[in-house]
Scaffold this motif. Structure first.
Motif, PDB file in Angstrom:
ATOM      1  N   PRO A  65       1.234   0.035  20.416  1.00  0.00           N
ATOM      2  CA  PRO A  65       1.304  -0.292  18.996  1.00  0.00           C
ATOM      3  C   PRO A  65      -0.037  -0.302  18.314  1.00  0.00           C
ATOM      4  N   LEU A  66      -1.113  -0.612  19.024  1.00  0.00           N
ATOM      5  CA  LEU A  66      -2.418  -0.710  18.391  1.00  0.00           C
ATOM      6  C   LEU A  66      -3.013   0.654  18.117  1.00  0.00           C
ATOM      7  N   ALA A  67      -2.411   1.706  18.628  1.00  0.00           N
ATOM      8  CA  ALA A  67      -2.981   3.034  18.455  1.00  0.00           C
ATOM      9  C   ALA A  67      -2.361   3.796  17.300  1.00  0.00           C
ATOM     10  N   LEU A  68      -1.390   3.204  16.614  1.00  0.00           N
ATOM     11  CA  LEU A  68      -0.666   3.954  15.604  1.00  0.00           C
ATOM     12  C   LEU A  68      -1.410   4.030  14.282  1.00  0.00           C
ATOM     13  N   SER A  69      -2.186   3.037  13.933  1.00  0.00           N
ATOM     14  CA  SER A  69      -2.941   3.059  12.690  1.00  0.00           C
ATOM     15  C   SER A  69      -4.071   2.059  12.772  1.00  0.00           C
ATOM     16  N   SER A  70      -5.068   2.247  11.909  1.00  0.00           N
ATOM     17  CA  SER A  70      -6.243   1.388  11.927  1.00  0.00           C
ATOM     18  C   SER A  70      -6.003   0.133  11.114  1.00  0.00           C
ATOM     19  N   THR A  71      -6.753  -0.925  11.459  1.00  0.00           N
ATOM     20  CA  THR A  71      -6.709  -2.127  10.637  1.00  0.00           C
ATOM     21  C   THR A  71      -7.541  -1.966   9.385  1.00  0.00           C
ATOM     22  N   ALA A  72      -8.345  -0.930   9.309  1.00  0.00           N
ATOM     23  CA  ALA A  72      -9.213  -0.743   8.152  1.00  0.00           C
ATOM     24  C   ALA A  72      -8.393  -0.529   6.892  1.00  0.00           C
ATOM     25  N   CYS A  73      -8.858  -1.123   5.802  1.00  0.00           N
ATOM     26  CA  CYS A  73      -8.185  -0.927   4.529  1.00  0.00           C
ATOM     27  C   CYS A  73      -8.851   0.216   3.784  1.00  0.00           C
ATOM     28  N   ALA A  74      -8.110   0.834   2.872  1.00  0.00           N
ATOM     29  CA  ALA A  74      -8.690   1.808   1.965  1.00  0.00           C
ATOM     30  C   ALA A  74      -8.477   1.254   0.555  1.00  0.00           C
ATOM     31  N   SER A  75      -8.363   2.139  -0.425  1.00  0.00           N
ATOM     32  CA  SER A  75      -8.141   1.648  -1.787  1.00  0.00           C
ATOM     33  C   SER A  75      -6.722   1.094  -1.916  1.00  0.00           C
ATOM     34  N   ASP A  76      -6.591  -0.053  -2.602  1.00  0.00           N
ATOM     35  CA  ASP A  76      -5.266  -0.623  -2.798  1.00  0.00           C
ATOM     36  C   ASP A  76      -5.249  -1.560  -3.995  1.00  0.00           C
ATOM     37  N   LEU A  77      -4.044  -1.833  -4.467  1.00  0.00           N
ATOM     38  CA  LEU A  77      -3.796  -2.786  -5.536  1.00  0.00           C
ATOM     39  C   LEU A  77      -2.925  -3.896  -4.975  1.00  0.00           C
ATOM     40  N   ARG A  78      -3.335  -5.140  -5.180  1.00  0.00           N
ATOM     41  CA  ARG A  78      -2.627  -6.291  -4.622  1.00  0.00           C
ATOM     42  C   ARG A  78      -2.241  -7.239  -5.749  1.00  0.00           C
ATOM     43  N   LEU A  79      -0.976  -7.646  -5.759  1.00  0.00           N
ATOM     44  CA  LEU A  79      -0.470  -8.637  -6.695  1.00  0.00           C
ATOM     45  C   LEU A  79       0.025  -9.834  -5.892  1.00  0.00           C
ATOM     46  N   GLU A  80      -0.485 -11.000  -6.224  1.00  0.00           N
ATOM     47  CA  GLU A  80      -0.175 -12.221  -5.468  1.00  0.00           C
ATOM     48  C   GLU A  80       0.416 -13.271  -6.394  1.00  0.00           C
ATOM     49  N   GLY A  81       1.430 -13.966  -5.915  1.00  0.00           N
ATOM     50  CA  GLY A  81       2.031 -15.040  -6.685  1.00  0.00           C
ATOM     51  C   GLY A  81       2.615 -16.097  -5.777  1.00  0.00           C
ATOM     52  N   ALA A  94       3.902  -1.468   5.491  1.00  0.00           N
ATOM     53  CA  ALA A  94       5.053  -0.615   5.212  1.00  0.00           C
ATOM     54  C   ALA A  94       4.769   0.852   5.497  1.00  0.00           C
ATOM     55  N   ASP A  95       3.514   1.260   5.415  1.00  0.00           N
ATOM     56  CA  ASP A  95       3.151   2.649   5.696  1.00  0.00           C
ATOM     57  C   ASP A  95       1.707   2.690   6.167  1.00  0.00           C
ATOM     58  N   ASP A  96       1.223   3.888   6.457  1.00  0.00           N
ATOM     59  CA  ASP A  96      -0.141   4.039   6.960  1.00  0.00           C
ATOM     60  C   ASP A  96      -1.165   4.201   5.843  1.00  0.00           C
ATOM     61  N   ARG A  97      -0.741   4.025   4.594  1.00  0.00           N
ATOM     62  CA  ARG A  97      -1.653   4.090   3.463  1.00  0.00           C
ATOM     63  C   ARG A  97      -2.159   2.709   3.060  1.00  0.00           C
ATOM     64  N   GLY A  98      -1.688   1.681   3.750  1.00  0.00           N
ATOM     65  CA  GLY A  98      -2.139   0.325   3.450  1.00  0.00           C
ATOM     66  C   GLY A  98      -1.175  -0.488   2.610  1.00  0.00           C
ATOM     67  N   SER A  99      -0.007   0.068   2.285  1.00  0.00           N
ATOM     68  CA  SER A  99       0.979  -0.682   1.517  1.00  0.00           C
ATOM     69  C   SER A  99       1.692  -1.688   2.410  1.00  0.00           C
ATOM     70  N   GLY A 100       2.148  -2.784   1.818  1.00  0.00           N
ATOM     71  CA  GLY A 100       2.884  -3.766   2.594  1.00  0.00           C
ATOM     72  C   GLY A 100       3.123  -5.041   1.816  1.00  0.00           C
ATOM     73  N   ILE A 101       3.732  -6.001   2.492  1.00  0.00           N
ATOM     74  CA  ILE A 101       3.999  -7.311   1.921  1.00  0.00           C
ATOM     75  C   ILE A 101       3.398  -8.360   2.846  1.00  0.00           C
ATOM     76  N   SER A 102       3.071  -9.501   2.278  1.00  0.00           N
ATOM     77  CA  SER A 102       2.446 -10.555   3.078  1.00  0.00           C
ATOM     78  C   SER A 102       2.814 -11.919   2.523  1.00  0.00           C
ATOM     79  N   GLY A 103       2.650 -12.918   3.360  1.00  0.00           N
ATOM     80  CA  GLY A 103       2.851 -14.303   2.963  1.00  0.00           C
ATOM     81  C   GLY A 103       1.853 -15.176   3.674  1.00  0.00           C
ATOM     82  N   GLY A 104       1.403 -16.229   2.990  1.00  0.00           N
ATOM     83  CA  GLY A 104       0.402 -17.065   3.631  1.00  0.00           C
ATOM     84  C   GLY A 104       0.063 -18.291   2.821  1.00  0.00           C
TER      85      GLY A 104
END
Length: 248
Positions: A16-32, A206-216
């Motif tokens: 699983p660790l070989a499928l994509s990097s943890t590095a981020c690229a350009s992204d837009l994040r909305l938090e609420g 959600a994909d290898d472009r850095g999109s996804g959802i999070s909670g914390g």
């Protein structure tokens, strides 16, 4: 050659660790989410003003936005806007001296607390691997602060806009095929005050472009202690966030 062979082997085995990097690229994040006031205290002027301490477990909703742009192989610019306004009801057991006015004892006043934060950061990847990313950087913060007290026919507010330099430290840790643990902290402390904004979250990719959802969770703490004001607040948050990646 050894690294190349290990990478091919990991891909063939479906590691699983070989499928994509943890590095981020350009992204837009909305938090609420929601936050509560663990502690909010102030006295204005300092000295001379009455010490007011507010603790409020009521949940209030908030939102913030963040845009990250990759500007080099390991460098990023991050723009962030985090507006925050809270209202409190406070009972004065004794006369309350605030910003040149005296509110009578045994009365109820309304307090408006505003702390808007706008930040521009340069972040650099210090360590980057398929399973772990460590970054650090510098943050320029513009804070727009206001404390207003109203009651018994009186109304007074203290407004201040200022620049605060901060440091950033954060990391992403790969936990599973599409799951990361992420930590991020903007902060600094000096004799005149301090500011800390830290978060910990689980991020589902959600994909290898850095999109996804999070909670914390997030903690915001800080304030100023100078010849004009003494004001410090501690707020804690629970949030959900959506990230739209513009990955390479």
């Amino acid at each position: 050659m050894k690294i190349f062979k290990n990478t091919i082997l990991a891909l063939l085995l479906g590691h699983p660790l070989a499928l994509s990097s943890t590095a981020c690229a350009s992204d837009l994040r909305l938090e609420g989410g929601a936050y509560r006031t663990v502690s909010n205290r102030f006295n204005i002027p300092n000295p001379g003003g009455s010490r007011v301490l507010v603790k409020d477990s009521a949940l209030r909703f908030y939102g913030r936005g963040q845009l990250t742009l990759q500007v080099s192989e390991r460098g990023y610019l991050r723009f962030m806007a985090a507006p925050l306004t809270a209202g409190y009801t406070y009972h004065t057991a004794a006369p309350l001296v605030y910003n040149g006015l005296t509110f009578p004892a045994d009365s109820t006043v309304d307090i408006t607390y505003k702390f808007n934060s706008y930040r521009l950061a340069y972040l650099y990847e210090l360590v980057s691997s398929p399973s772990f990313l460590l970054r650090g950087g510098f943050v320029g913060k513009i804070r727009e602060a206001k404390v207003a007290v109203r009651g018994s026919g009186l109304n007074s507010s203290y407004d201040n806009v200022g620049f605060v330099p901060l440091l950033n430290l954060g990391f992403n840790l790969r936990l599973a095929k599409r799951m990361d643990f992420r930590f991020d902290l903007d902060g600094a402390a000096a004799k005149q005050g301090r500011a800390f904004d830290g978060s910990a979250e689980l991020f589902y990719r959600a994909d290898d472009r850095g999109s996804g959802i999070s909670g914390g969770i997030r903690i915001l703490e800080g304030g100023a202690d100078n010849s004009k004001v003494n004001t410090f607040a501690l707020l804690d948050y629970a949030f959900l966030a959506i990230t739209v990646g513009f990955g390479n």
